[in-house]
Every structure is written in structure tokens, then in C-alpha cells.
Design an enzyme around this catalytic site. Sequence first.
Site, mmCIF file in Angstrom:
data_model
loop_
_atom_site.group_PDB
_atom_site.id
_atom_site.type_symbol
_atom_site.label_atom_id
_atom_site.label_comp_id
_atom_site.label_asym_id
_atom_site.label_seq_id
_atom_site.Cartn_x
_atom_site.Cartn_y
_atom_site.Cartn_z
ATOM 1 C CB SER A 138 -0.867 0.010 1.266
ATOM 2 O OG SER A 138 -1.571 1.230 1.389
ATOM 3 C CE1 TYR A 151 -4.134 -1.735 5.760
ATOM 4 C CE2 TYR A 151 -3.629 0.510 5.058
ATOM 5 C CZ TYR A 151 -3.940 -0.813 4.747
ATOM 6 O OH TYR A 151 -4.028 -1.204 3.435
#
Length: 251
Positions: A138, A151
Site C-alpha cells: 500500500s 495499519y
Amino acid sequence: MSKTILITGATSGIGKATAELFAKNGHSLILCGRRQNRLDSLKTELAHKTTVVTLNFDVRDREAVADSIASLSPEFSNIDVLINNAGNAHGLDTVDMANLDDWDAMLDINVKGLLYVTKAVMPKMIEKQEGHIINIGSLAGKEVYQKGNVYCASKHAVDAINQGLRLDLNEHNIRVGAINPGLVETEFSEVRFKGDVERAKTVYKGYEPLRAIDIAEIIEFVITRPRHVNIADLLVLPTAQASSAIVKKNL
Ligand code: NDP
Ligand code: 8X3
């Protein structure tokens, strides 16, 4: 050339779009996820285009991961490409306000789950001295944004694991690479906000986010390069997004 491809997180979003595109292109598919009804309907949808088998396991359960992958019939056990895609964000909170179960979920699924699946698939690739592992990281693995703490940590770990696997598997002729998307409109935000659909929609409002098919097409490009070409690390953003913090909104 047709390949045998295992996709984790195939029941939704990027994984599902990738499965649909790969089926169209004739690859044999091992589709994984926890929601059996979705695995069943995806299999029904794709079975007339290619051969499909589904595996239901939680990537956190290392025995289930190992047993499921070991249970594959000879037709499917020779995996050419592993797409480590299963993962999610759980919550968006400052560290002091965070729910510890959310932290456990993100680290157990995004990091340890990815490792368990890779460990189970790797031996056959090593045996045949060929294979390709694609890790879906990501932008959050390249930058840290406010309230993204754990995260982002999990995706930074994916970045490190991607590099580590590439180093360790190099002698076995196994390609390892990461694709790191920015904002993609999937069920990701619904999961992050625990089913709050309205809040999830606001994440993608006022600009054009990436769609799951955009990432699927890039994965297809990556896996169809000649064997001497390894795309090691790709950052893919919506044009409207300059960084985690800066998204041009046209509201
Ligand atoms: P979705 O929520 O649409 O899909 C997530 C997939 O992961 C589902 O198929 C889900 O299947 C599976 N999954 C989640 N937890 C588990 C688990 N414990 N065990 C097995 N499978 C699990 O999100 P996306 O498609 O957007 O996300 C896919 C990947 O892309 C993730 O790694 C995410 O971090 C990454 N990503 C997403 C971005 C975005 O903006 N959407 C941007 C950058 C990266 P099931 O519930 O059936 O198990
Ligand atoms: C998902 C993208 O920006 O919501 O990895 O963290 S973001």
C-alpha cells in the site's frame, strides 16, 4: 501462457477483480477467502471460462492455511503465481484511542497471514526453481498518515517482507514483487469503519479513486513479463492523490 494462480482475498475488491480478469485470460485459479457464499458464486461465475478451485480459510489460522494448501489436487498444487492480497484496515484511531482487537487483526492478517500463506506455497516453487510472488502492499507502506499508525505499520512490514523474500528466494529463481496502491474504491473502507457504509463512501467522494480493475490490470501486466523481468516494487496512485494526506477534491 496459462498459469496456475492462487489469490488470497478473492471474495471482494482487488482480489475479485483480479480473479475475474485472470479467468478471462485463461489462467487456472485457486481462489481463497472466508466467505463461502462469495467463493461459491465466484466459482459459478468463472467456471465456464477456466478451471477454478476455492479454499476457505482464515489467513490467521496457520494450520488451516497449511492444511488447505496441502489439500490441493495435483492439478492445482503446482502454483506458478501467488497473489498475497488478503488484508484490511480495522479502525482509524489515534494510538491512545485504538481498540487492541483492531491492532491484533491488522498485524495477524496483513503481516502474519501473508507469511503463513507464503510459507505454505513456497516449497513447491523452490522444488521446481521457479515461481512468482506478488505482495499487495500500500501507499500506507511507504508513508504514515495520522490515525493510520498500525495499519501503516502492517503495510511497512509487507514492504520489508517483500524485500526479504526477494533476497531469500533469489537463489531459487523465484520472482518477488510488491504492488502498492493508493486509494482504491472497494469494501476496504466499509471494513475499516465496521460496516458504516455512509462513512466509507466519504473516503472516495469528490475525486476519482482507483478501481479494483485498475490494479488487476497491473497485476496481469506484472505476471506476463518474460521470466528474466521482475517488477520489484510499484506505487500506483489515483491521479487525484499526491500523497496519503493530499487528495485533490473537486467538491
Ligand atoms: P476488500 O475489503 O474489498 O477485500 C479484502 C479481502 O481480504 C476480502 O476478499 C476478504 O475476504 C479478505 N480477507 C480479509 N481478512 C481475511 C482473513 N482474516 N482471512 C482470509 N481472507 C481475508 O479490500 P481491498 O480489495 O481493497 O483490499 C485488498 C488488499 O489491498 C488488502 O491487502 C489492502 O490492504 C490492500 N490495499 C487496499 C487499498 C484500498 O484503498 N482499497 C489501497 C492499498 C492497499 P473474506 O472476508 O471473505 O475472508
Ligand atoms: C489503503 C489505502 O490510504 O486508506 O491501503 O491507507 S489507505
